[in-house]
Scaffold this active site. Structure first.
Site, PDB file in Angstrom:
ATOM      1  N   ARG A  90       0.882  -1.179   0.000  1.00 21.87           N
ATOM      2  CA  ARG A  90       0.000   0.000   0.000  1.00 21.87           C
ATOM      3  C   ARG A  90       0.912   1.218   0.000  1.00 21.87           C
ATOM      4  O   ARG A  90       1.654   1.455   0.955  1.00 21.87           O
ATOM      5  CB  ARG A  90      -0.908  -0.010   1.232  1.00 21.87           C
ATOM      6  CG  ARG A  90      -1.907   1.144   1.299  1.00 21.87           C
ATOM      7  CD  ARG A  90      -2.796   0.980   2.525  1.00 21.87           C
ATOM      8  NE  ARG A  90      -3.656   2.121   2.764  1.00 21.87           N
ATOM      9  CZ  ARG A  90      -4.911   2.240   2.359  1.00 21.87           C
ATOM     10  NH1 ARG A  90      -5.450   1.265   1.643  1.00 21.87           N
ATOM     11  NH2 ARG A  90      -5.634   3.304   2.641  1.00 21.87           N
TER      12      ARG A  90
ATOM     13  N   HIS B 252      -7.171   1.235  -7.003  1.00 22.93           N
ATOM     14  CA  HIS B 252      -7.481   0.538  -5.746  1.00 22.93           C
ATOM     15  C   HIS B 252      -8.315  -0.703  -6.090  1.00 22.93           C
ATOM     16  O   HIS B 252      -9.482  -0.801  -5.730  1.00 22.93           O
ATOM     17  CB  HIS B 252      -8.261   1.486  -4.822  1.00 22.93           C
ATOM     18  CG  HIS B 252      -8.265   1.081  -3.382  1.00 22.93           C
ATOM     19  ND1 HIS B 252      -7.679  -0.079  -2.920  1.00 22.93           N
ATOM     20  CD2 HIS B 252      -8.811   1.678  -2.285  1.00 22.93           C
ATOM     21  CE1 HIS B 252      -7.850  -0.162  -1.612  1.00 22.93           C
ATOM     22  NE2 HIS B 252      -8.534   0.886  -1.203  1.00 22.93           N
TER      23      HIS B 252
ATOM     24  N   GLN C 141     -10.421  -2.853  -3.396  1.00 19.99           N
ATOM     25  CA  GLN C 141     -11.642  -2.186  -2.952  1.00 19.99           C
ATOM     26  C   GLN C 141     -12.783  -2.458  -3.919  1.00 19.99           C
ATOM     27  O   GLN C 141     -13.933  -2.696  -3.503  1.00 19.99           O
ATOM     28  CB  GLN C 141     -11.409  -0.684  -2.829  1.00 19.99           C
ATOM     29  CG  GLN C 141     -12.646   0.118  -2.448  1.00 19.99           C
ATOM     30  CD  GLN C 141     -13.131  -0.195  -1.055  1.00 19.99           C
ATOM     31  OE1 GLN C 141     -12.368  -0.101  -0.101  1.00 19.99           O
ATOM     32  NE2 GLN C 141     -14.403  -0.562  -0.915  1.00 19.99           N
TER      33      GLN C 141
ATOM     34  N   ASP D  13     -16.455   9.378  -2.328  1.00 18.13           N
ATOM     35  CA  ASP D  13     -15.243   9.111  -1.543  1.00 18.13           C
ATOM     36  C   ASP D  13     -14.854  10.416  -0.862  1.00 18.13           C
ATOM     37  O   ASP D  13     -15.338  11.501  -1.231  1.00 18.13           O
ATOM     38  CB  ASP D  13     -14.119   8.619  -2.460  1.00 18.13           C
ATOM     39  CG  ASP D  13     -12.943   8.016  -1.709  1.00 18.13           C
ATOM     40  OD1 ASP D  13     -13.021   7.858  -0.473  1.00 18.13           O
ATOM     41  OD2 ASP D  13     -11.930   7.689  -2.368  1.00 18.13           O
TER      42      ASP D  13
ATOM     43  N   CYS E  23     -16.050   3.935   0.296  1.00 18.05           N
ATOM     44  CA  CYS E  23     -15.003   2.994   0.705  1.00 18.05           C
ATOM     45  C   CYS E  23     -14.460   3.278   2.101  1.00 18.05           C
ATOM     46  O   CYS E  23     -13.739   2.449   2.654  1.00 18.05           O
ATOM     47  CB  CYS E  23     -13.883   2.964  -0.326  1.00 18.05           C
ATOM     48  SG  CYS E  23     -12.935   4.494  -0.456  1.00 18.05           S
TER      49      CYS E  23
ATOM     50  N   ARG F 127     -14.538  -6.395   2.348  1.00 19.86           N
ATOM     51  CA  ARG F 127     -13.105  -6.366   2.044  1.00 19.86           C
ATOM     52  C   ARG F 127     -12.443  -7.687   2.434  1.00 19.86           C
ATOM     53  O   ARG F 127     -11.551  -8.173   1.731  1.00 19.86           O
ATOM     54  CB  ARG F 127     -12.430  -5.196   2.777  1.00 19.86           C
ATOM     55  CG  ARG F 127     -12.785  -3.802   2.267  1.00 19.86           C
ATOM     56  CD  ARG F 127     -12.277  -3.535   0.854  1.00 19.86           C
ATOM     57  NE  ARG F 127     -10.845  -3.688   0.741  1.00 19.86           N
ATOM     58  CZ  ARG F 127      -9.945  -2.748   1.062  1.00 19.86           C
ATOM     59  NH1 ARG F 127     -10.352  -1.570   1.508  1.00 19.86           N
ATOM     60  NH2 ARG F 127      -8.657  -2.968   0.912  1.00 19.86           N
TER      61      ARG F 127
END
Length: 317
Positions: free
Chosen positions: A113, A140, A143, A231, A270, A298
């Protein structure tokens, strides 16, 4: 995408392709159902990754990515260890290439990450084990596997789905657009001038058969949508916060915006959310919000991504 022959990397959704993503979602649904009411740390009955170790490398902070990969590996019978720049030699100048080669000899897979997408590409080039994108500034993908799982769980088919995005054209939207081209759903993007997604991802979605429409007026994008997504406006490390907030104000998801969507539309985010900025409290806490289903998913999505990387899932095995 680079790396030693045989390593199956998951840097973007296109590395897997539509059939493999469908297989991931189906596997996630089955595994989730099979362990209903079990303790979270109990391993799945088949323990497919028993003895395997995942190295998790964090150059950016995380809650859901860190916890979901950890629990995913436990449920698959494996284990993890965690590195961050403050407690490893990465923070003192060791190269990504050397880190990749060392970790490949000490772990069975690597999850990174980070900020710059070129770092994960370099990691994959030099790793002899699978490398998984836990987030970069470009995309991402993990996700979005969880998001697609959540959409299907809530009774919506992907082909022909109308998904509306509100806000900044960021890494999450880029992966949504990539998914749209692979899974044949449509995306309405409502964002202010100067904050659109990268043209490359719009082109990628359209080339796969998705309809992508760009809007500068929020309500127009929401009309008839099956899924509403937003987001956080200000990502970690961004400095143009005041200017950006002002530009994004008209794109806040509120009750009026949700009201323009289909009556059975769902709301995704998310997380972490800044309630009152990109979304109002009545929407975030309302009956159409499935953000905590999305967060839990997730775990289940990560499990299927891991199995695909280890060649235990997917059309080609």
């Amino acid at each position: 995408m680079g790396g030693t022959v045989g390593a199956r990397h998951f840097l973007d959704l296109g590395d897997a392709g539509a059939h493999a993503i469908a297989a991931m979602i189906n596997d996630a649904i089955d595994r989730k159902a099979a362990r209903r009411d079990w303790p979270k740390g109990r391993a799945d009955s088949d323990r497919p990754l028993e003895g395997r170790v995942l190295a998790m490398v964090f150059e950016k902070n995380s809650t859901r990515t860190r916890v979901s990969f950890d629990i995913a590996m436990r449920q698959l019978g494996g284990s993890v260890f965690i590195l961050d720049s403050g407690s490893s030699q990465l923070g003192r100048g060791e190269t990504i290439a050397d880190t990749a080669r060392v970790l490949s000899r000490m772990a069975d897979a690597i999850m990174l990450r980070t900020d710059d997408h070129s770092k994960i590409e370099e990691m994959a080039r030099h790793a002899s084990v699978p490398v998984i994108n836990g987030l970069t500034d470009r995309s991402h993908p993990c996700q979005i596997v969880a998001d697609l799982l959540t959409v299907i769980e809530h009774g919506k088919a992907l082909p022909g789905l109308e998904l509306a995005w509100f806000g900044d054209g960021n890494n999450v939207l880029h992966s949504i657009l990539e998914a749209a081209g692979l899974m044949r759903f449509n995306v309405r993007v409502a964002s202010p001038a100067g904050y659109e997604p990268e043209a490359e991802f719009v082109k990628l979605a359209r080339s796969g058969g998705a309809k992508v429409t760009l809007f500068e007026e929020a309500k127009a994008a929401a009309r008839g949508a099956d899924v509403i997504v937003t987001d956080t406006w200000i990502s970690m490390g961004q400095e143009d916060a005041a200017e950006k907030r002002e530009a994004l104000e008209p794109f806040r998801v509120d009750a009026a915006l949700m009201g323009a969507a289909k009556p059975d539309a769902i709301f995704l985010h998310c997380l972490p959310a800044h309630v009152g900025e990109e979304v109002t409290e009545d929407v975030f806490e309302g009956g159409q919000s499935v953000v905590f289903d999305e967060a839990e998913n997730r775990i289940h999505a990560q499990k299927s991504v891991l199995l695909w990387c280890f060649r235990l899932l997917g059309p080609t095995g």
